[in-house]
Motif scaffolding. Structure first.
Motif, PDB file in Angstrom:
ATOM      1  N   ILE B  98       0.798  -1.229   0.000  1.00 38.58           N
ATOM      2  CA  ILE B  98       0.000   0.000   0.000  1.00 38.58           C
ATOM      3  C   ILE B  98       0.828   1.274   0.000  1.00 38.58           C
ATOM      4  N   GLN B  99       0.385   2.227  -0.791  1.00 35.33           N
ATOM      5  CA  GLN B  99       0.955   3.578  -0.678  1.00 35.33           C
ATOM      6  C   GLN B  99      -0.112   4.480  -0.075  1.00 35.33           C
ATOM      7  N   CYS B 100      -0.756   5.333  -0.882  1.00 40.33           N
ATOM      8  CA  CYS B 100      -1.768   6.186  -0.248  1.00 40.33           C
ATOM      9  C   CYS B 100      -2.909   5.358   0.296  1.00 40.33           C
ATOM     10  N   GLY B 101      -3.168   4.222  -0.335  1.00 42.65           N
ATOM     11  CA  GLY B 101      -4.165   3.299   0.190  1.00 42.65           C
ATOM     12  C   GLY B 101      -5.581   3.522  -0.295  1.00 42.65           C
ATOM     13  N   TYR B 102      -5.786   4.625  -1.011  1.00 41.44           N
ATOM     14  CA  TYR B 102      -7.166   4.959  -1.344  1.00 41.44           C
ATOM     15  C   TYR B 102      -7.804   3.925  -2.273  1.00 41.44           C
ATOM     16  N   CYS B 103      -7.021   3.359  -3.171  1.00 43.75           N
ATOM     17  CA  CYS B 103      -7.574   2.360  -4.093  1.00 43.75           C
ATOM     18  C   CYS B 103      -7.636   0.984  -3.457  1.00 43.75           C
ATOM     19  N   GLN B 104      -7.000   0.836  -2.288  1.00 47.46           N
ATOM     20  CA  GLN B 104      -6.698  -0.522  -1.823  1.00 47.46           C
ATOM     21  C   GLN B 104      -7.906  -1.276  -1.292  1.00 47.46           C
ATOM     22  N   SER B 105      -8.908  -0.580  -0.794  1.00 44.30           N
ATOM     23  CA  SER B 105     -10.129  -1.310  -0.416  1.00 44.30           C
ATOM     24  C   SER B 105     -10.620  -2.092  -1.625  1.00 44.30           C
ATOM     25  N   ILE B 134      -7.772   0.624 -10.846  1.00 46.58           N
ATOM     26  CA  ILE B 134      -6.674   1.569 -11.063  1.00 46.58           C
ATOM     27  C   ILE B 134      -5.999   1.877  -9.730  1.00 46.58           C
ATOM     28  N   CYS B 135      -4.693   1.937  -9.754  1.00 48.05           N
ATOM     29  CA  CYS B 135      -3.955   2.467  -8.604  1.00 48.05           C
ATOM     30  C   CYS B 135      -3.117   3.614  -9.101  1.00 48.05           C
ATOM     31  N   ARG B 136      -3.461   4.804  -8.676  1.00 48.75           N
ATOM     32  CA  ARG B 136      -2.741   5.984  -9.150  1.00 48.75           C
ATOM     33  C   ARG B 136      -1.335   6.035  -8.567  1.00 48.75           C
ATOM     34  N   CYS B 137      -1.146   5.414  -7.411  1.00 47.06           N
ATOM     35  CA  CYS B 137       0.192   5.397  -6.816  1.00 47.06           C
ATOM     36  C   CYS B 137       1.084   4.366  -7.480  1.00 47.06           C
ATOM     37  N   GLY B 138       0.502   3.490  -8.278  1.00 53.38           N
ATOM     38  CA  GLY B 138       1.322   2.529  -9.001  1.00 53.38           C
ATOM     39  C   GLY B 138       1.806   1.357  -8.170  1.00 53.38           C
ATOM     40  N   THR B 139       0.909   0.725  -7.437  1.00 51.12           N
ATOM     41  CA  THR B 139       1.323  -0.407  -6.601  1.00 51.12           C
ATOM     42  C   THR B 139       1.148  -1.749  -7.306  1.00 51.12           C
ATOM     43  N   TYR B 140       0.955  -1.703  -8.611  1.00 51.52           N
ATOM     44  CA  TYR B 140       0.608  -2.928  -9.342  1.00 51.52           C
ATOM     45  C   TYR B 140       1.616  -4.068  -9.158  1.00 51.52           C
TER      46      TYR B 140
ATOM     47  N   THR C 344      -5.724  12.493  -8.561  1.00 47.74           N
ATOM     48  CA  THR C 344      -5.502  11.725  -7.330  1.00 47.74           C
ATOM     49  C   THR C 344      -6.667  10.756  -7.189  1.00 47.74           C
ATOM     50  N   MET C 345      -6.361   9.592  -6.645  1.00 49.03           N
ATOM     51  CA  MET C 345      -7.428   8.590  -6.556  1.00 49.03           C
ATOM     52  C   MET C 345      -8.593   9.104  -5.706  1.00 49.03           C
ATOM     53  N   GLU C 346      -8.278   9.833  -4.677  1.00 53.46           N
ATOM     54  CA  GLU C 346      -9.337  10.453  -3.849  1.00 53.46           C
ATOM     55  C   GLU C 346      -9.697  11.785  -4.506  1.00 53.46           C
TER      56      GLU C 346
HETATM   57  S1  FES Z   1      -2.303   3.169  -3.208  1.00 52.40           S
HETATM   58 FE1  FES Z   1      -2.775   5.187  -3.824  1.00 52.40          FE
HETATM   59  S2  FES Z   1      -4.119   4.868  -5.442  1.00 52.40           S
HETATM   60 FE2  FES Z   1      -3.483   2.886  -4.978  1.00 52.40          FE
END
Ligand code: FES
Ligand code: FES
Lengths: 447, 156, 722
Positions: B98-105, B134-140, C344-346
């Motif tokens: 996880i990075q920002c985590g927003y996509c992770q749920s 999509i993961c904008r932080c690029g955790t793929y 941003t994702m959010e």
């Molecule tokens: S962890 Fe930030 S968008 Fe996926």
């Protein structure tokens, strides 16, 4: 070429073409000829009332009746440019020989139809003749509207005149020579406009007659669903056999069992027309989606039933290019079933699978189910590609359902790849679209 | 217009007032206060809003509540109580996905649904199940690793 | 809640850095969800030696985060640095986000309280170490005093002071009260890096456990009792105003409570986002589009190209550029980068409760104090009447270095009775971003004897710094726009760098992950590859030849080439491309391997980065940041472009503003080089590295020298030649 020479040449060219075609085609059947039977003048018909508005609106004001009929004739969609005021015109029609723009039919005196007398309005709608005498191009379906009664046409006029006047001048048409010679339409019209009002058929039921009036005079189904002849007029020998119109495939709605409506139940047809969706048959999109949203969904239930009754009577015309059966549900796993087209699969996985499912049965809404739909069964993949390009937005009783447009960020190669993958996985035959095909489809719908 | 709707969410019956066309996402977040399910696009293109409906990963942003009565809904708040969900959560932390985590749920819900039906996914299975998220932080890269770890129980 | 903040503010203002109680607002990291604000701790018996550290009597150690967590792992890195010098017990560490307070928590590089520019570790490395070491010294002094021994005879480890000789120990908690009375050392002794026990170890992140179970609370998740939900539409044309609004249909929608019409935006307030959204759709809004309705991308590019033909302000000049450009064969090229949205994702959001005499805000921002002061202006209140509750950010990427979302939300909230959560739809978020500006960079260079003799580089683009941090905009030079252009690593005798400020009309521009180095690294590294080809040299060998005095660059380049199998044969239409960059205080070499298919579509095969970022505080986070950064940059290279037509943005959501997906992601390897140097920045390095490395791979695969992003597939279809 000098101006005079040019006109002269065009007269000759068009005259010869029209005359030649006329001889060849003019005896082609009219839209209602297939039914045979005995016709009587409307005034003499006693079995029912095929024209006008449904019973619940009999007592309504002229404007309200006009509104129902205007919606049944689906005037708004063509006379509105997306994002602009309704009925203010400006929508473009890409034709092989240039672009036409729909006109402003709000009551604005300068740019709309505010100065039209009743007779002038009748002339336009039934005869394709503008107030200034100029001829309308048949993109305006006056060859269908010509079947409307004067009373109904004038009710529509009353409704249009009740709308706010919008000042909006449509762009000039950009037709190439000789098609920019409006007057030549006189000949076209003379050959192809039946120019008669609707005459009931006493050999058929009153319901059929109502359906015929709605489908032919108002809803002008044939304008999209009947193929055109060389003279660009409807070829009723293949009535409702399906055609390509404005870059979309209008499917076969004849009673052919395999490729037409022959195997659809009444309930399916009613659902499709009134909701834009029938279980197992997919959802209306593109021009048909608009027709449902703005026109059919507003019809009284008995009018929908009449149209269904009428459609059932249209003789079967097979579409030889369509597979006779639709494909069953695709396998649940991405690994089974079609494996060709890696790029198409990659795109489908990213942008499509979450709504449409790998099986083609949508986990979200039956409206997004691909299984059983004609679009994915069409080996030309026309509508699949179009929906991918421009998306679809449908207003349904439980809210709008939409698919976003991918045309702006996906290349023609990608759209071809995903369309080929989708038709192969969820249809019977699979398409072989190329980037060039997609480019052409875009051309035909570019607004 | 508003009708009392009852949904079974995370094994509990929840009753609330909402029009039937309201997407499940907003019921969860704004009516029930369950904010673990995220809003990212609203058009089924990002996967941030993924929940399970009868065990399948579904985008709640386009799923009208009217369509899910009588079906079992599981959200990120509860997915840890399913065997696949618990494995995924553990693997996610071990692989430090996880990075920002927003996509992770949404990623975790999609991965848990994948593992529940495909206990040993290969790369193509992961692509097929996860490409809609999509993961904008690029955790793929780590998502792929973590799914594999979760599948065979390996430590990262 | 407000009372607490008043206490905290006064205390902070009067207490100052060294002695003030540390009063911060809990981020809901380990608190129950939806309780973002915890009462500050003002009881006695705590040790609060400085702005960053507080130790309770039971040993609980609270570390205060001056930088915001948006995925970059900074909470963990900051904690590790503090805990290292403090010798804290890691298991007792708790985090708090710092309140808005520029004096205490300003970023030493920016002066203001901002998180961005890959500066967090660089800027706070020394202050945090000092803070930890100073607190540790005070705890040791307190213990030594109690035992009557010399402080120098005591050691510390894991939250315990030990007197070696006698074997006596005291835990930090037990010393908290006494340590408060100690005088902090003037220059606290810092550890020798070889004695680090935390720094350099792969630590598990502190913010992630709550991110796997839905408990983490982002700004968009704030729940304030009684709040309503709103969404908004701003004029689609930049700078346009609201004309007429017909809200009859919207008001009929169940759940719609209020329509807020301001001069430039309309918001619908409802019982939930769905009602607000449907209400907004049902509004008939007539916009006064204003003069900008004619702006379009083509005109913007024409203007920029014209501007870039002019002379600029000289940012660097070494050697004799006239002489340099006169020797050898001359080549010239221009490189163009498009507008980009952050996405941003959010999506943008802020929850605001405005009362006549106060305003409270719940949001996630990269600029807390600026948000507070801008909100105060919008609310018409003194700054101290505005409270900002900082939350986790679902991505920042520079977007949340702007206060606009909070300002808009405050303006809406002023019209609403009670708290309101304002959430941007994705469409609104993309169409009202503060965009990465367009850039055009032109390089003229000469090659003599296979080496670069002269290098004239001109940047043309917006000066974000001039707007965002005016004091830093000196003599017409935007220090961000020229970043990585004035300090190319290569040995070139005659270098001349100019900057032309060219602001696009009406389009708001701002920082975007990778900032200035994005355009400069791209132009420099692409052109170096072109020169290598002119010189008939391998791109890596060509670079190597100009790095004799740059050991750190040379070693990352060599290692990257080795790890990426540089030079080994590849199939047709597959290529490797390299990028070497000096940005953000780190030394990074990247190799991307890509295939270009017959249609010109790109398949990413592999990416390899070698990173020398000095001391790697948390090495695994560094790897993760470079992986994610590469994907962010590669996404932009493949798809990223915001275009303008009729004064409005044409993209709207992920269907037309595309993102790289997992099934397109290549294998990525990141190697972190051991180093004892001070740490560099990392969060943006991958982003700047990806595009040039990919472009160079395409150049190698096809011979087509792309000079513009995003990549135009049409130029790459088989059969096209350079
Ligand atoms: S962890 Fe930030 S968008 Fe996926
Ligand atoms: S929010 Fe549902 S898929 Fe993006």
């Amino acid at each position: 070429m000098s101006g005079k020479m040019r006109i002269l040449t065009s007269v000759v060219v068009i005259g010869v073409v029209a005359a030649g075609l006329g001889v060849f085609i003019v005896r082609g059947p009219g839209p209602l000829d297939f039914a045979g039977g005995t016709k009587v003048a409307l005034a003499d018909y006693r079995a029912g009332k095929p024209t006008g508005v449904p019973a619940k609106l009999e007592k309504a004001s002229l404007v309200e009746r006009g509104e129902y009929l205007a919606k049944a004739a689906d005037c708004m969609v063509c006379h509105t440019k997306p994002g602009e005021k309704e009925y203010s015109g400006g929508l473009s029609f890409k034709l092989p020989f240039g672009t036409l723009y729909s006109t402003n039919i709000t009551p604005d005196r300068d740019t709309g139809i505010g100065n039209y007398s009743d007779q002038e309005f009748l002339n336009a709608v039934q005869h394709g003749k503008r107030r200034d005498g100029a001829r309308l191009y048949p993109a305006m379906p006056y060859t269908s509207y010509t079947f409307m009664t004067d009373e109904d046409v004038l009710a529509v006029k009353a409704y249009l005149f009740s709308l706010p006047a919008i000042r909006a001048k449509a762009p000039d048409n950009t037709l190439s020579f000789p098609f920019n010679q409006r007057w030549a339409m006189i000949f076209w019209s003379a050959v192809f406009n039946p120019d008669t009002r609707f005459t009931p058929n006493t050999s058929k039921s009153p319901e059929w007659n109502r359906g015929a009036y709605l489908a032919e005079a108002l809803a002008h189904c044939g304008e999209c669903h009947t193929p055109r002849n060389l003279g660009f007029a409807l070829d009723n020998r293949k009535k409702f056999g399906g055609a390509l119109t404005a870059g979309w495939r209008a499917f076969n709605i004849s009673s052919d069992k395999a490729t037409g409506l022959g195997n659809w139940s009444d309930a399916d047809l009613i659902s499709y027309l009134s909701l834009g969706h029938a279980p197992g048959h997919g959802s209306a999109s593109g021009p048909m989606g608009e027709a449902v949203d703005h026109s059919f969904s507003q019809f009284a239930p008995e009018d929908i039933s009449s149209i269904v009754a009428y459609l059932r009577s249209v003789p079967p015309v097979p579409s030889p290019d369509l597979p006779a059966t639709t494909a069953p549900v695709a396998p649940a796993s991405h690994k089974d079933g079609v494996t060709a087209d890696a790029r198409g699969k990659m795109l489908f996985a990213g942008a499509c699978a979450s709504c449409h499912g790998w099986s083609g049965e949508s986990p979200v809404s039956p409206m997004a189910t691909l299984t059983g739909t004609w679009a994915v069964n069409d080996p030309a993949a026309t509508n699949v590609a179009q929906i991918v390009i421009s998306g679809t937005k449908r207003h349904t009783p439980d809210g709008a359902l939409s698919m976003p447009a991918f045309g702006n960020a996906y290349t023609n190669d990608e759209i071809a790849a995903v369309a080929n993958y989708v038709t192969a996985r969820f249809g019977t035959k699979g398409s072989k679209l190329t980037a060039k095909d997609v480019a052409e489809l875009r051309e035909q719908t570019a607004e | 217009m508003h009708m009392a709707t009852v949904l079974t969410i995370n094994g509990e019956a929840k009753s609330f007032d909402a029009p039937p066309d309201m997407p499940l996402l907003w019921v969860l977040r704004d009516v029930l206060g369950m904010t673990g399910t995220k809003f990212g696009c609203g058009i089924a293109q990002c996967g941030a809003c993924t929940v399970h409906v009868d065990g399948k990963a579904v985008r709640s942003c386009v799923l009208p509540v009217g369509a899910v009565a009588n079906r079992a809904i599981t959200t990120i708040e509860h997915v840890g109580s399913t065997p696949a969900g618990a494995k995924v959560q553990k693997a996610w932390l071990e692989a430090e996905v996880i990075q920002c985590g927003y996509c992770q749920s949404g990623q975790i819900m999609a991965a848990a649904a994948l593992l529940a039906t495909t206990p040993n996914p290969d790369d193509s299975d992961i692509d097929a199940a996860m490409a809609g998220n999509i993961c904008r932080c690029g955790t793929y890269v780590r998502i792929r690793e973590a799914i594999k770890h979760a599948a065979n129980g390996k430590q990262s | 809640m407000n009372a607490h903040h008043n206490v905290s503010r006064r205390t902070l203002l009067t207490g100052g850095l060294a002695t003030g109680f540390l009063l911060a607002f809990h981020l809901p990291l380990r608190a129950a969800p939806n309780e973002p604000v915890q009462p500050p701790d003002v009881t006695d018996g705590k040790f609060a030696p400085n702005a960053f550290i507080r130790i309770d009597a039971d040993g609980g150690t609270t570390l205060v985060m001056p930088q915001v967590e948006m995925g970059q792992g900074i909470y963990t890195a900051v904690s590790m640095i503090l805990a290292e010098e403090l010798d804290a017990d890691w298991s007792k560490v708790q985090l708090l986000h710092a309140p808005a307070n520029e004096k205490l928590y300003g970023n030493p590089i920016f002066i203001i309280q901002a998180t961005g520019g890959s500066t967090s570790v660089r800027a706070f490395w020394k202050p945090l170490r000092d803070a930890g070491a100073s607190a540790r010294a005070m705890l040791v002094q307190a213990a030594a005093a109690q035992w009557g021994v010399e402080p120098a005879s005591c050691t510390t480890s894991k939250g315990v002071v030990t007197h070696k000789a006698s074997g006596r120990t005291l835990a930090y908690g037990a010393l908290a009260a006494a340590a408060s009375g100690q005088t902090p050392p003037k220059t606290p002794a810092l550890k020798d890096p070889k004695d680090f026990v935390y720094i350099g170890q792969p630590f598990k992140r502190l913010d992630t456990p709550d991110k796997v179970n839905g408990k983490a609370v982002y700004g968009i998740d704030a729940i304030v009792p009684g709040m309503k939900f709103a969404t908004l539409a701003q004029c689609p044309v930049f700078g346009g105003k609201v004309g007429k609004v017909d809200d009859r249909a919207a008001k009929k929608i169940p759940g719609v409570r209020q329509i807020v019409v301001l001069d430039d935006l309309v918001a619908v307030v409802g019982d939930h986002m769905w009602a607000a959204k449907k209400g907004l759709d049902a509004l008939d809004i007539e916009w006064n589009e204003g003069p900008n309705a004619k702006i379009n991308s083509k005109a913007i590019w024409d203007d920029l190209r014209a501007a870039s033909a002019k002379d600029g302000v000289v940012a660097r000049s070494t050697g004799d550029i006239a002489k340099g450009l006169a020797s050898g064969e001359k080549f010239e090229a221009s490189f163009e980068l498009p507008f980009l949205a952050h996405a941003t994702m959010e999506p943008l959001n802020a929850t605001v409760h405005c009362k006549p005499d106060s305003c409270e805000i719940w949001t996630g921002t990269q600029i807390m104090a600026r948000v507070q002061s801008e909100a105060a202006k919008a609310a018409g209140l003194p700054v101290e009447k505005v409270t900002v509750n900082q939350h986790l950010l679902g991505g920042g990427f520079g977007r949340k270095l702007e206060p606009d979302m909070v300002v808009a939300a405050v303006r809406i909230a002023k019209q609403v009775d009670g708290p309101v959560k304002v959430v941007w739809t994705r469409e609104e978020d993309i169409q009202h971003d503060v965009y990465r500006p367009v850039y055009r960079d032109t390089i003229a260079a000469t090659l003599a004897d296979g080496k670069i003799a002269g290098w004239k580089y001109k940047i043309a683009g917006a000066a974000i710094i001039a707007r965002w941090l005016p004091p830093a905009f000196q003599k017409g030079i935007d220090i961000d726009a020229i970043d990585s252009a004035t300090d190319v690593p290569y040995e070139i005798p005659n270098v001349h760098v100019e900057y032309v400020r060219a602001e696009p009309p009406a389009i708001p521009t701002g920082f975007w992950r990778g900032v200035g180095p994005n355009n400069n690294v791209f132009a420099v590294e692409c052109f170096i590859d072109e020169l290598a080809r002119k010189a008939g040299k391998d791109p890596v060998a060509f670079r190597r030849g100009m790095l004799a005095n740059q050991p750190r660059f040379l070693s990352v380049l060599n290692l990257a080439a080795e790890k990426a199998n540089w030079g080994q044969p590849l199939p047709a239409r597959v290529g490797r491309g390299v990028c070497l960059q000096p940005s953000f205080g780190s030394f990074i070499a990247t190799v991307v391997e890509a295939e270009v298919d017959e249609q010109g579509e790109i398949n990413l095969r592999r990416a390899t980065s070698v990173v020398d970022t000095g001391i790697a505080v948390n090495p695994d986070t560094i790897v993760a940041q470079v992986e994610g950064g590469l994907i962010f940059g590669l996404t932009a290279a493949l798809y990223g472009e915001i275009t303008i037509e009729k004064g409005r943005v044409q993209q709207s959501n992920f269907n037309d503003y595309r993102m790289l997906r997992i099934n397109q992601t290549p294998k990525i390897e990141v190697h972190v080089v051991k180093s004892g140097e001070a740490p560099g920045g990392i969060g943006e390095t991958g982003t700047t590295a990806g595009p040039p490395a990919l472009r160079n791979a395409i150049y190698a695969a096809t011979g087509v020298a792309l000079r513009r992003l995003p990549i135009d597939r049409k130029l790459l279809a088989a059969g096209k030649k350079a």
